[in-house]
Design a protein around this motif. Structure first.
Motif, PDB file in Angstrom:
ATOM      1  N   GLY A   1       5.454  13.687   2.266  1.00 29.38           N
ATOM      2  CA  GLY A   1       4.633  12.638   1.655  1.00 29.38           C
ATOM      3  C   GLY A   1       3.697  13.110   0.556  1.00 29.38           C
ATOM      4  N   LYS A   2       3.592  14.432   0.369  1.00 28.84           N
ATOM      5  CA  LYS A   2       2.738  14.980  -0.687  1.00 28.84           C
ATOM      6  C   LYS A   2       3.590  15.458  -1.856  1.00 28.84           C
ATOM      7  CE  LYS A   2      -1.843  16.952  -0.167  1.00 28.84           C
ATOM      8  NZ  LYS A   2      -2.368  15.639  -0.449  1.00 28.84           N
ATOM      9  N   ILE A   3       3.196  15.062  -3.068  1.00 25.93           N
ATOM     10  CA  ILE A   3       3.967  15.440  -4.252  1.00 25.93           C
ATOM     11  C   ILE A   3       3.658  16.886  -4.649  1.00 25.93           C
ATOM     12  CG2 ILE A   3       4.328  14.930  -6.709  1.00 25.93           C
ATOM     13  CD1 ILE A   3       5.499  12.806  -4.827  1.00 25.93           C
ATOM     14  N   LEU A   4       4.701  17.694  -4.762  1.00 26.28           N
ATOM     15  CA  LEU A   4       4.523  19.094  -5.199  1.00 26.28           C
ATOM     16  C   LEU A   4       4.794  19.244  -6.695  1.00 26.28           C
ATOM     17  CD1 LEU A   4       6.347  20.993  -2.280  1.00 26.28           C
ATOM     18  CD2 LEU A   4       3.953  20.311  -2.418  1.00 26.28           C
ATOM     19  N   SER A   5       5.649  18.386  -7.226  1.00 26.46           N
ATOM     20  CA  SER A   5       5.905  18.412  -8.674  1.00 26.46           C
ATOM     21  C   SER A   5       6.409  17.048  -9.104  1.00 26.46           C
ATOM     22  CB  SER A   5       6.939  19.486  -9.024  1.00 26.46           C
ATOM     23  OG  SER A   5       8.198  19.155  -8.463  1.00 26.46           O
ATOM     24  N   ASN A   6       6.124  16.707 -10.362  1.00 31.39           N
ATOM     25  CA  ASN A   6       6.551  15.413 -10.897  1.00 31.39           C
ATOM     26  C   ASN A   6       6.786  15.615 -12.394  1.00 31.39           C
ATOM     27  OD1 ASN A   6       7.119  12.658 -10.865  1.00 31.39           O
ATOM     28  ND2 ASN A   6       4.996  12.071 -11.275  1.00 31.39           N
TER      29      ASN A   6
ATOM     30  N   PHE B   1       2.405   4.693  -1.263  1.00 33.85           N
ATOM     31  CA  PHE B   1       2.376   5.454  -0.017  1.00 33.85           C
ATOM     32  C   PHE B   1       2.483   6.965  -0.232  1.00 33.85           C
ATOM     33  CE2 PHE B   1       3.384   1.139   1.067  1.00 33.85           C
ATOM     34  CZ  PHE B   1       2.507   0.906   2.126  1.00 33.85           C
ATOM     35  N   ILE B   2       2.418   7.369  -1.493  1.00 32.93           N
ATOM     36  CA  ILE B   2       2.332   8.814  -1.785  1.00 32.93           C
ATOM     37  C   ILE B   2       0.961   9.288  -1.302  1.00 32.93           C
ATOM     38  CG2 ILE B   2       2.150  10.505  -3.667  1.00 32.93           C
ATOM     39  CD1 ILE B   2       4.100   8.664  -5.282  1.00 32.93           C
ATOM     40  N   ASP B   3       0.935  10.438  -0.612  1.00 28.64           N
ATOM     41  CA  ASP B   3      -0.354  10.992  -0.163  1.00 28.64           C
ATOM     42  C   ASP B   3      -1.104  11.533  -1.362  1.00 28.64           C
ATOM     43  OD1 ASP B   3      -0.393  10.491   2.499  1.00 28.64           O
ATOM     44  OD2 ASP B   3       0.616  12.347   3.098  1.00 28.64           O
ATOM     45  N   GLU B   4      -2.141  10.851  -1.759  1.00 30.29           N
ATOM     46  CA  GLU B   4      -2.880  11.246  -2.951  1.00 30.29           C
ATOM     47  C   GLU B   4      -4.363  11.087  -2.648  1.00 30.29           C
ATOM     48  OE1 GLU B   4      -3.115  12.925  -6.409  1.00 30.29           O
ATOM     49  OE2 GLU B   4      -1.112  12.329  -5.795  1.00 30.29           O
ATOM     50  N   GLU B   5      -5.112  12.169  -2.821  1.00 35.68           N
ATOM     51  CA  GLU B   5      -6.541  12.100  -2.489  1.00 35.68           C
ATOM     52  C   GLU B   5      -7.263  11.043  -3.310  1.00 35.68           C
ATOM     53  OE1 GLU B   5      -9.321  15.705  -2.199  1.00 35.68           O
ATOM     54  OE2 GLU B   5      -7.365  16.458  -1.534  1.00 35.68           O
ATOM     55  N   GLY B   6      -8.102  10.262  -2.640  1.00 41.01           N
ATOM     56  CA  GLY B   6      -8.880   9.257  -3.355  1.00 41.01           C
ATOM     57  C   GLY B   6      -8.153   7.936  -3.549  1.00 41.01           C
ATOM     58  N   PHE B   7      -6.914   7.840  -3.039  1.00 40.11           N
ATOM     59  CA  PHE B   7      -6.154   6.590  -3.174  1.00 40.11           C
ATOM     60  C   PHE B   7      -5.790   6.060  -1.791  1.00 40.11           C
ATOM     61  CE2 PHE B   7      -5.782   8.472  -7.286  1.00 40.11           C
ATOM     62  CZ  PHE B   7      -5.694   7.411  -8.184  1.00 40.11           C
ATOM     63  N   ASP B   8      -6.276   4.849  -1.486  1.00 37.54           N
ATOM     64  CA  ASP B   8      -5.952   4.223  -0.199  1.00 37.54           C
ATOM     65  C   ASP B   8      -4.531   3.693  -0.215  1.00 37.54           C
ATOM     66  OD1 ASP B   8      -8.521   4.650   0.557  1.00 37.54           O
ATOM     67  OD2 ASP B   8      -9.214   2.595   0.191  1.00 37.54           O
ATOM     68  N   LYS B   9      -3.949   3.599   0.976  1.00 41.52           N
ATOM     69  CA  LYS B   9      -2.625   2.988   1.083  1.00 41.52           C
ATOM     70  C   LYS B   9      -2.805   1.561   1.616  1.00 41.52           C
ATOM     71  CE  LYS B   9      -0.171   7.264   2.241  1.00 41.52           C
ATOM     72  NZ  LYS B   9      -1.088   8.328   2.641  1.00 41.52           N
ATOM     73  N   PRO B  10      -2.046   0.604   1.072  1.00 35.50           N
ATOM     74  CA  PRO B  10      -2.165  -0.761   1.602  1.00 35.50           C
ATOM     75  C   PRO B  10      -1.615  -0.846   3.025  1.00 35.50           C
ATOM     76  CG  PRO B  10      -0.489  -0.650  -0.141  1.00 35.50           C
ATOM     77  CD  PRO B  10      -1.086   0.711  -0.031  1.00 35.50           C
ATOM     78  N   THR B  11      -2.071  -1.842   3.789  1.00 31.63           N
ATOM     79  CA  THR B  11      -1.492  -2.062   5.118  1.00 31.63           C
ATOM     80  C   THR B  11      -0.658  -3.348   5.066  1.00 31.63           C
ATOM     81  OG1 THR B  11      -3.490  -3.240   5.779  1.00 31.63           O
ATOM     82  CG2 THR B  11      -3.372  -0.930   6.368  1.00 31.63           C
ATOM     83  N   PHE B  12       0.351  -3.418   5.885  1.00 30.03           N
ATOM     84  CA  PHE B  12       1.271  -4.577   5.884  1.00 30.03           C
ATOM     85  C   PHE B  12       0.647  -5.768   6.606  1.00 30.03           C
ATOM     86  CE2 PHE B  12       4.018  -0.718   6.089  1.00 30.03           C
ATOM     87  CZ  PHE B  12       4.545  -0.809   4.806  1.00 30.03           C
ATOM     88  N   PRO B  13       0.932  -7.009   6.195  1.00 33.20           N
ATOM     89  CA  PRO B  13       1.685  -7.337   4.993  1.00 33.20           C
ATOM     90  C   PRO B  13       0.756  -7.322   3.767  1.00 33.20           C
ATOM     91  CG  PRO B  13       1.086  -9.345   6.164  1.00 33.20           C
ATOM     92  CD  PRO B  13       0.533  -8.188   6.959  1.00 33.20           C
ATOM     93  N   PHE B  14       1.321  -7.027   2.590  1.00 34.29           N
ATOM     94  CA  PHE B  14       0.529  -7.123   1.364  1.00 34.29           C
ATOM     95  C   PHE B  14       1.398  -7.729   0.262  1.00 34.29           C
ATOM     96  CE2 PHE B  14       2.376  -2.827   1.199  1.00 34.29           C
ATOM     97  CZ  PHE B  14       2.791  -2.693  -0.128  1.00 34.29           C
ATOM     98  N   LEU B  15       0.742  -8.160  -0.808  1.00 42.37           N
ATOM     99  CA  LEU B  15       1.468  -8.690  -1.966  1.00 42.37           C
ATOM    100  C   LEU B  15       1.545  -7.588  -3.010  1.00 42.37           C
ATOM    101  CD1 LEU B  15      -0.211 -12.212  -2.412  1.00 42.37           C
ATOM    102  CD2 LEU B  15       2.026 -11.728  -1.409  1.00 42.37           C
ATOM    103  N   ALA B  16       2.717  -7.428  -3.601  1.00 42.54           N
ATOM    104  CA  ALA B  16       2.868  -6.448  -4.674  1.00 42.54           C
ATOM    105  C   ALA B  16       3.240  -7.183  -5.954  1.00 42.54           C
ATOM    106  CB  ALA B  16       3.946  -5.436  -4.312  1.00 42.54           C
TER     107      ALA B  16
END
Length: 340
Positions: free
Chosen positions: A26-31, A123-138
């Motif tokens: 879930g954590k990005i190592l490279s992009n 849902f990428i694990d990124e510091e300082g960014f919350d993940k939405p909980t279901f259900p949500f609108l995108a």
């Protein structure tokens, strides 16, 4: 490396960016993203040129992603790739490369829906960014798409509103073309809008039933307006550019926000996540923040690098599907018009 680490390589090639990303649990190592500058002189993406550039870029981009992540091919648990929607020629390059690599390494292959990936980038694990909980609108807003999606779980999504003609990104680009701005015009209009008066010129919002969008009428209205004004004053655009950009942006954001307000009313869901290239727009981000104050929304805006087409969002979907053992077999094919 410990056995509980799950390494996924994500490959994205749906339009004109060749991208690869490595994710671990879930954590990005490279992009890594290779953008194609060649389309700028044509004022839009040329499909044949795009697929040719993907062929040149894909090996170095994947190599760089692995190198940056400090991961070797033999550490990978699976390969995730964009199956669609997108430009067929571009998708084929990523699909065939991912298939061959997974086959060569004898590891699972995971097909990813590009539109789901824009949503699941949250849902990428990124510091300082919350993940939405279901259900949500995108709300997915980009050069090719404008959709409102009810997200019940990772892979249970329902499109409740979408554009019946142009996408919002096209409205920006085509307005920019009318004004003589470069391609893509969205960032330039956004920048100028911040220095202009959003109420200088009034454009009528299209009347579309329910939660669907339409942008083609707005584009025509802008064209006629510019033609009319430049007839009277040839320097009209030059003298009023910031105000014109601010007025166009104000109208577009108004259209998006009206539909979001309606969607929250109809579904009674107040969690809103945005994704897609146009979600980088400062005016849209501000309007969402205002919505938190005015309507009690909780809004989620992804990190800037995860808004436009990128492979990190493909890798996170790959990881989520890997946990569910949801793999593709080698008969999987690219699909230009894949639905959520």
């Amino acid at each position: 490396m410990s056995s509980q680490n799950i390494y996924i390589l994500g490959i994205e090639s749906s339009c004109d960016d060749t991208a690869a990303s490595v994710i671990c649990n879930g954590k990005i190592l490279s992009n890594v993203i290779a953008s194609q500058k060649i389309h700028e002189e044509y004022g839009g993406v040329v499909p044949e040129l795009a697929s040719r550039a993907h062929q040149q870029n894909i090996v170095p981009v994947v190599h760089q992603a692995l190198e940056k992540a400090g991961v070797s091919k033999s550490d990978l648990n699976a390969i995730a790739f964009t199956r669609g929607p997108g430009l067929m020629g571009s998708l084929l390059v990523g699909t065939s490369f991912a298939k061959s690599l997974a086959y060569g390494l004898n590891i699972p292959l995971i097909d990813v829906n590009h539109m789901q990936a824009h949503i699941l980038a949250h849902f990428i694990d990124e510091e300082g960014f919350d993940k939405p909980t279901f259900p949500f609108l995108a709300m997915t807003i980009s050069g090719g798409h404008t959709q409102i999606v009810k997200v019940n779980s990772y892979f249970n999504m329902e499109v409740i509103g979408e554009t019946i003609d142009d996408a919002v990104g096209e409205a920006y680009d085509k307005s920019g073309k009318i004004l003589g701005l470069g391609y893509p015009a969205g960032p330039e209009i956004d920048k100028r809008a911040q220095q202009g008066n959003p109420k200088a010129f009034k454009f009528t919002k299209p009347r579309v039933e329910g939660l669907n969008f339409s942008f083609s009428g707005l584009k025509t209205a802008i064209l006629y307006f510019i033609q009319r004004e430049t007839k009277n004053n040839p320097n009209f655009v030059k003298e009023n550019l910031n105000d014109i950009c601010a007025s166009i942006q104000y109208t577009i954001i108004g259209i998006l926000m009206d539909k979001l307000k309606l969607a929250t009313k109809q579904t009674n869901i107040k969690q809103i996540a945005i994704g897609g290239g146009v979600s980088a727009n400062s005016g849209i981000r501000k309007a969402l923040k205002d919505g938190e104050q005015k309507f009690g929304w909780k809004t989620y805006v992804p990190k800037f690098e995860f808004t436009t087409d990128n492979a990190a969002m493909i890798a996170i979907v790959g990881y989520l599907k890997y946990l569910e053992n949801d793999f593709a077999d080698t008969s999987v094919t690219a699909s230009a018009r894949l639905k959520i």
